[in-house]
Design a protein around this motif. Structure first.
Motif, mmCIF file in Angstrom:
data_model
loop_
_atom_site.group_PDB
_atom_site.id
_atom_site.type_symbol
_atom_site.label_atom_id
_atom_site.label_comp_id
_atom_site.label_asym_id
_atom_site.label_seq_id
_atom_site.Cartn_x
_atom_site.Cartn_y
_atom_site.Cartn_z
ATOM 1 N N ALA A 1 0.860 -1.179 0.000
ATOM 2 C CA ALA A 1 0.000 0.000 0.000
ATOM 3 C C ALA A 1 0.892 1.222 0.000
ATOM 4 O O ALA A 1 1.951 1.232 0.625
ATOM 5 N N ASP A 2 0.477 2.261 -0.700
ATOM 6 C CA ASP A 2 1.195 3.526 -0.769
ATOM 7 C C ASP A 2 0.231 4.660 -0.440
ATOM 8 O O ASP A 2 -0.976 4.455 -0.290
ATOM 9 N N ILE A 3 0.776 5.874 -0.371
ATOM 10 C CA ILE A 3 -0.030 7.057 -0.076
ATOM 11 C C ILE A 3 -0.322 7.799 -1.378
ATOM 12 O O ILE A 3 0.578 8.049 -2.188
ATOM 13 N N TYR A 4 -1.586 8.156 -1.557
ATOM 14 C CA TYR A 4 -2.059 8.883 -2.739
ATOM 15 C C TYR A 4 -2.725 10.184 -2.302
ATOM 16 O O TYR A 4 -3.132 10.345 -1.145
ATOM 17 N N ILE A 5 -2.842 11.099 -3.262
ATOM 18 C CA ILE A 5 -3.512 12.368 -3.013
ATOM 19 C C ILE A 5 -4.467 12.657 -4.155
ATOM 20 O O ILE A 5 -4.166 12.389 -5.321
ATOM 21 N N ALA A 6 -5.645 13.172 -3.811
ATOM 22 C CA ALA A 6 -6.624 13.613 -4.805
ATOM 23 C C ALA A 6 -6.996 15.053 -4.483
ATOM 24 O O ALA A 6 -7.121 15.425 -3.308
ATOM 25 N N PHE A 7 -7.142 15.867 -5.536
ATOM 26 C CA PHE A 7 -7.452 17.283 -5.354
ATOM 27 C C PHE A 7 -8.888 17.575 -5.771
ATOM 28 O O PHE A 7 -9.394 17.000 -6.748
ATOM 29 N N ARG A 8 -9.526 18.482 -5.027
ATOM 30 C CA ARG A 8 -10.886 18.912 -5.362
ATOM 31 C C ARG A 8 -10.839 19.727 -6.646
ATOM 32 O O ARG A 8 -10.037 20.662 -6.786
ATOM 33 N N GLN A 9 -11.708 19.386 -7.592
ATOM 34 C CA GLN A 9 -11.767 20.084 -8.865
ATOM 35 C C GLN A 9 -12.727 21.277 -8.795
ATOM 36 O O GLN A 9 -13.557 21.361 -7.877
ATOM 37 N N PRO A 10 -12.652 22.207 -9.749
ATOM 38 C CA PRO A 10 -13.547 23.373 -9.718
ATOM 39 C C PRO A 10 -15.022 23.012 -9.688
ATOM 40 O O PRO A 10 -15.842 23.768 -9.141
ATOM 41 N N ASP A 11 -15.395 21.855 -10.276
ATOM 42 C CA ASP A 11 -16.802 21.466 -10.276
ATOM 43 C C ASP A 11 -17.210 20.724 -9.006
ATOM 44 O O ASP A 11 -18.327 20.236 -8.884
ATOM 45 N N GLY A 12 -16.280 20.622 -8.033
ATOM 46 C CA GLY A 12 -16.589 19.988 -6.760
ATOM 47 C C GLY A 12 -16.243 18.513 -6.686
ATOM 48 O O GLY A 12 -16.219 17.941 -5.591
ATOM 49 N N ARG A 13 -15.979 17.892 -7.836
ATOM 50 C CA ARG A 13 -15.622 16.475 -7.826
ATOM 51 C C ARG A 13 -14.150 16.301 -7.477
ATOM 52 O O ARG A 13 -13.380 17.255 -7.511
ATOM 53 N N TRP A 14 -13.789 15.052 -7.148
ATOM 54 C CA TRP A 14 -12.401 14.759 -6.843
ATOM 55 C C TRP A 14 -11.663 14.356 -8.113
ATOM 56 O O TRP A 14 -12.187 13.606 -8.931
ATOM 57 N N GLY A 15 -10.435 14.857 -8.258
ATOM 58 C CA GLY A 15 -9.610 14.482 -9.389
ATOM 59 C C GLY A 15 -9.066 13.076 -9.239
ATOM 60 O O GLY A 15 -9.221 12.423 -8.195
ATOM 61 N N ARG A 16 -8.403 12.599 -10.279
ATOM 62 C CA ARG A 16 -7.824 11.267 -10.260
ATOM 63 C C ARG A 16 -6.734 11.190 -9.197
ATOM 64 O O ARG A 16 -5.877 12.061 -9.100
ATOM 65 N N PRO A 17 -6.750 10.139 -8.354
ATOM 66 C CA PRO A 17 -5.712 10.003 -7.334
ATOM 67 C C PRO A 17 -4.315 9.945 -7.953
ATOM 68 O O PRO A 17 -4.095 9.300 -8.976
ATOM 69 N N GLU A 18 -3.377 10.647 -7.334
ATOM 70 C CA GLU A 18 -2.009 10.726 -7.812
ATOM 71 C C GLU A 18 -1.062 10.122 -6.780
ATOM 72 O O GLU A 18 -1.173 10.385 -5.579
ATOM 73 N N HIS A 19 -0.135 9.319 -7.243
ATOM 74 C CA HIS A 19 0.835 8.650 -6.384
ATOM 75 C C HIS A 19 1.874 9.655 -5.912
ATOM 76 O O HIS A 19 2.454 10.380 -6.713
ATOM 77 N N LEU A 20 2.101 9.710 -4.596
ATOM 78 C CA LEU A 20 3.081 10.640 -4.060
ATOM 79 C C LEU A 20 4.485 10.072 -4.198
ATOM 80 O O LEU A 20 4.744 8.921 -3.830
ATOM 81 N N GLY A 21 5.385 10.880 -4.725
ATOM 82 C CA GLY A 21 6.755 10.444 -4.925
ATOM 83 C C GLY A 21 7.657 10.868 -3.795
ATOM 84 O O GLY A 21 7.242 10.942 -2.636
ATOM 85 N N GLY A 22 8.896 11.176 -4.132
ATOM 86 C CA GLY A 22 9.862 11.543 -3.109
ATOM 87 C C GLY A 22 10.072 10.398 -2.146
ATOM 88 O O GLY A 22 10.149 9.235 -2.535
ATOM 89 N N GLU A 23 10.150 10.696 -0.847
ATOM 90 C CA GLU A 23 10.327 9.665 0.163
ATOM 91 C C GLU A 23 9.048 9.390 0.937
ATOM 92 O O GLU A 23 9.076 8.786 2.017
#
Length: 330
Positions: free
Chosen positions: A237-259
């Motif tokens: 399992a990894d950590i993902y982030i999704a951002f709220r879009q202007p229309d109120g929906r959630w964007g596609r989850p994005e895999h967090l990089g770095g460490e």
């Protein structure tokens, strides 16, 4: 995330296809309180009080059959020896989280709904285990915590609610397996109303074949972090982030990089009190090269019982750059 949920996660991992763009995070991961907070036991789910110098977290055995909420305080840059929270220590208590104003601390527990009752039990495919309902304690005028209060509403249906996270308006995000979850766990939100909490709504994040657990909501609900595998996880399992879009929906989850992520297990993301401060639970450990320097009995015991022995620990990472790249400001 319990062993039972990890088994469910492994069973639901989708085959990796084309890897999406990876969000870059600052390459700096630091163990929280090595040897004091992060030890050879299991530590997950860091919840920081508004002062940033008091942290509540879950400590348990390696099989996670004995979960207890403890806390530590930072004085002169050093963390105190963790103590059992006044409201914990008798039941299977886990996954603490503060309301953004710090007045309430939410957690899940198998404690009876009424004094003298039986502890909650959940059952999946004939397997019985400690159930969970959502509770909270409230800070009193003298600084002490109130007696635990059970949160009423449909969010507690089924005795399987995990990893609550509270927005500034009182909405509660959590992970669960419900009738509309498919075969995996999904993230839900119970919206605060004038009459309590509305029925939970599943957060639309994509294909229900993917497990999504352990939400951490931005207090202003601009972004949502969670643990899972969207098809490109480096570990179980990894950590993902999704951002709220202007229309109120959630964007596609994005895999967090770095460490933020590694080839080990990452889960239970929680936001710190500073902008971009993120805490994750991980069982990452250094590689062992052979031949290694010869151990004696003392060095072997010290190394194998220390924080980096494969148990889960709390790690601090920074995602301020990721947030700013998506237009999120403090």
């Amino acid at each position: 995330m319990s062993a039972r949920k990890l088994i469910a996660l492994a069973a639901c991992v989708a085959a990796v296809s084309a890897l999406p763009w990876m969000v870059r995070a600052a390459p700096a991961a630091a163990l929280l309180g090595p040897g004091v907070i992060s030890t050879g036991l299991q530590e997950t789910t860091a919840a920081f009080a508004p002062d940033g110098d008091t942290v509540y977290f879950l400590r348990s055995d390696l099989s996670e059959k004995d979960d207890t909420i403890v806390y530590a305080q930072r004085r002169d840059g050093r963390w105190s020896t963790p103590q059992v929270a006044t409201f914990s220590g008798r039941w299977h208590d886990s996954e603490p989280t503060f309301s953004p104003d710090g007045r309430r601390l939410y957690f899940v527990s198998n404690r009876p709904l009424r004094p003298g009752g039986a502890p909650l039990v959940a059952e999946v495919a004939g397997h019985r285990f400690a159930g969970t309902n959502l509770w909270y304690v409230e800070r009193q005028a003298d600084g002490r915590w109130s007696a635990p209060v059970h949160v009423e509403g449909a969010l507690n249906d089924g005795a399987q609610i995990y990893n609550p996270s509270v927005a500034a308006n009182g909405d509660i995000y959590f992970s669960a397996h419900r009738v509309d979850s498919g075969k995996a766990y999904q993230i839900y939100v119970a919206r605060r109303t004038a009459h309590g909490y509305a029925a939970p709504e599943r957060v639309a994040l994509g294909d229900l074949a993917h497990n999504r657990m352990d939400p951490a909501i931005d207090p202003r609900q601009r972004f949502l972090l969670f643990a899972g595998d969207e098809g490109d996880a480096l570990g179980r399992a990894d950590i993902y982030i999704a951002f709220r879009q202007p229309d109120g929906r959630w964007g596609r989850p994005e895999h967090l990089g770095g460490e933020v992520n590694s080839e080990a297990l990452e889960n239970a993301p929680t936001l710190g009190r500073r902008f971009g401060e993120l805490y994750v639970s991980s069982n990452r450990q250094p590689a062992v090269a052979f031949p290694k320097p010869r151990d004696d009995a003392r060095s072997l015991q010290q190394r194998l019982s220390g924080p980096l022995n494969g148990s889960r620990n709390l790690w601090r990472v920074d995602i301020a750059g990721v947030l700013r790249a998506h237009g999120i400001a403090p």
